[in-house]
Design a protein around this motif. Structure first.
Motif, mmCIF file in Angstrom:
data_model
loop_
_atom_site.group_PDB
_atom_site.id
_atom_site.type_symbol
_atom_site.label_atom_id
_atom_site.label_comp_id
_atom_site.label_asym_id
_atom_site.label_seq_id
_atom_site.Cartn_x
_atom_site.Cartn_y
_atom_site.Cartn_z
ATOM 1 N N GLY A 3 0.625 -1.250 0.127
ATOM 2 C CA GLY A 3 0.067 -0.073 0.065
ATOM 3 C C GLY A 3 0.815 1.319 0.072
ATOM 4 N N LEU A 4 2.234 1.260 -0.228
ATOM 5 C CA LEU A 4 2.943 2.539 -0.225
ATOM 6 C C LEU A 4 3.002 3.086 -1.624
ATOM 7 N N THR A 5 3.059 4.205 -1.679
ATOM 8 C CA THR A 5 3.203 4.902 -2.721
ATOM 9 C C THR A 5 4.654 4.521 -3.650
ATOM 10 N N TRP A 6 4.744 4.638 -4.749
ATOM 11 C CA TRP A 6 5.861 4.195 -5.562
ATOM 12 C C TRP A 6 6.851 5.140 -4.793
ATOM 13 N N GLU A 11 13.874 2.668 -2.253
ATOM 14 C CA GLU A 11 14.995 1.582 -1.677
ATOM 15 C C GLU A 11 14.723 0.587 -1.262
ATOM 16 N N MET A 12 13.585 -0.181 -1.824
ATOM 17 C CA MET A 12 13.150 -1.578 -1.235
ATOM 18 C C MET A 12 13.318 -2.588 -2.391
ATOM 19 N N PHE A 13 13.550 -3.568 -2.094
ATOM 20 C CA PHE A 13 13.638 -4.820 -3.146
ATOM 21 C C PHE A 13 12.087 -5.301 -3.509
ATOM 22 N N CYS A 14 12.033 -5.151 -4.847
ATOM 23 C CA CYS A 14 10.576 -5.828 -4.976
ATOM 24 C C CYS A 14 10.750 -6.779 -6.345
ATOM 25 N N ALA A 15 10.210 -7.936 -6.104
ATOM 26 C CA ALA A 15 9.973 -9.088 -7.024
ATOM 27 C C ALA A 15 8.948 -8.671 -7.904
ATOM 28 N N SER A 16 7.845 -8.076 -7.238
ATOM 29 C CA SER A 16 6.731 -7.607 -8.368
ATOM 30 C C SER A 16 5.992 -6.195 -7.727
ATOM 31 N N THR A 17 5.810 -5.490 -8.686
ATOM 32 C CA THR A 17 5.032 -4.045 -8.165
ATOM 33 C C THR A 17 3.838 -4.261 -8.809
ATOM 34 N N VAL A 18 2.604 -3.889 -7.791
ATOM 35 C CA VAL A 18 1.320 -4.205 -8.407
ATOM 36 C C VAL A 18 0.660 -2.701 -8.337
ATOM 37 N N VAL A 57 3.995 6.685 -13.075
ATOM 38 C CA VAL A 57 4.581 5.602 -11.903
ATOM 39 C C VAL A 57 5.255 4.411 -12.840
ATOM 40 N N LEU A 58 4.603 3.918 -13.968
ATOM 41 C CA LEU A 58 5.091 2.817 -14.929
ATOM 42 C C LEU A 58 6.545 3.058 -15.410
ATOM 43 N N LEU A 59 6.657 4.312 -15.859
ATOM 44 C CA LEU A 59 7.767 4.806 -16.546
ATOM 45 C C LEU A 59 8.956 4.822 -15.616
ATOM 46 N N GLU A 60 8.637 5.293 -14.241
ATOM 47 C CA GLU A 60 9.725 5.396 -13.422
ATOM 48 C C GLU A 60 10.084 3.985 -12.928
ATOM 49 N N ILE A 61 9.082 3.142 -12.867
ATOM 50 C CA ILE A 61 9.372 1.663 -12.503
ATOM 51 C C ILE A 61 10.150 0.938 -13.509
ATOM 52 N N VAL A 62 9.830 1.318 -14.904
ATOM 53 C CA VAL A 62 10.686 0.444 -15.938
ATOM 54 C C VAL A 62 11.880 1.124 -16.128
ATOM 55 N N HIS A 63 12.194 2.390 -15.819
ATOM 56 C CA HIS A 63 13.411 2.904 -15.951
ATOM 57 C C HIS A 63 14.492 2.729 -14.434
ATOM 58 N N THR A 64 13.928 2.459 -13.491
ATOM 59 C CA THR A 64 14.576 2.177 -12.340
ATOM 60 C C THR A 64 14.581 0.751 -11.865
ATOM 61 N N ARG A 65 13.652 0.295 -12.401
ATOM 62 C CA ARG A 65 13.782 -0.968 -11.675
ATOM 63 C C ARG A 65 13.141 -2.099 -12.759
ATOM 64 N N PRO A 66 13.854 -2.205 -13.763
ATOM 65 C CA PRO A 66 13.373 -3.123 -15.051
ATOM 66 C C PRO A 66 13.234 -4.489 -14.668
ATOM 67 N N GLU A 67 13.846 -5.040 -13.488
ATOM 68 C CA GLU A 67 13.794 -6.164 -13.177
ATOM 69 C C GLU A 67 12.499 -6.712 -12.574
ATOM 70 N N SER A 68 11.790 -5.539 -11.948
ATOM 71 C CA SER A 68 10.417 -5.810 -11.259
ATOM 72 C C SER A 68 9.505 -6.177 -12.340
ATOM 73 N N ASP A 69 8.681 -7.310 -11.700
ATOM 74 C CA ASP A 69 7.398 -7.699 -12.543
ATOM 75 C C ASP A 69 6.216 -6.753 -12.238
#
Length: 196
Positions: A3-6, A11-18, A57-69
């Motif tokens: 339930g956190l904002t992006w 600074e957290m590891f994430c296997a997946s981001t929903v 938010v999706l663009l931020e994730i793709v650029h900073t955490r490309p390994e995250s599902d």
């Protein structure tokens, strides 16, 4: 971590981001995951603060955490925002029916409608009364605009009008579901979370 904002997950590891539209969606997904025995320790349920933020938010994730599902849930009326966001992130799909292949699932109308339909009106009313909200529901039902309307419509309006109430009811209604009753979009999302 759920339930956190992006920004708070930066600074957290994430296997997946929903990616979820708001706090009520986060509450419902969390409740269903717990109901289905899915471990959320490496899953970030992100409150977008509105579906119009999905692209940023999706663009931020793709650029900073490309390994995250990256997975998500949206209402039928919001599909265009998700399609635009996926296209901007280079993850585009040609049609709404292809969204599940990207891990995004669509509620028939919206999350509240899915939950009310899955539980039925009698059980939904029972949850509302158990939470002490029965008098507020009765007040809505007495309003001229809602008198004589189908109970499912009254419940949908009641569950979706106030943000605090919306979050409370989404979590409580989702927690009431038996595993076999979980609506398809929620079930498929949580199953995909479990595989990630």
């Amino acid at each position: 971590m759920e339930g956190l904002t992006w920004a708070e997950t930066d600074e957290m590891f994430c296997a997946s981001t929903v990616l979820l539209e708001g706090v009520s969606d986060v509450a419902a997904v969390r409740a269903v995951a717990l109901r289905l025995g899915v471990d959320l320790s490496s899953v970030h349920l992100v409150d977008l603060g509105g579906v119009t933020n999905v692209r940023r938010v999706l663009l931020e994730i793709v650029h900073t955490r490309p390994e995250s599902d990256v997975l998500g849930l949206c209402d039928a009326g919001e599909v265009r925002f998700v399609l635009w966001a996926l296209e901007a992130a280079g993850l585009g799909v040609a049609h709404e029916r292809e969204l599940p292949s990207r891990g995004f699932f669509v509620c028939h109308a919206d999350l509240e409608e899915e939950l009310i339909r899955a539980l039925g009106t009698a059980r939904t009313v029972a949850v509302i009364e158990r939470l002490g909200l029965g008098p507020k529901l009765a007040t809505l039902q007495q309003q001229p605009a809602w008198q004589g309307r189908p109970l499912a419509d009254q419940l949908h309006r009641f569950c979706g009008v106030a943000s605090g109430r919306k979050e409370l009811l989404a979590g409580a209604l989702a927690a009431e579901l038996e595993p076999s009753e979980v609506p398809d979009p929620l079930r498929r999302l949580v199953e995909r979370m479990a595989r990630a």
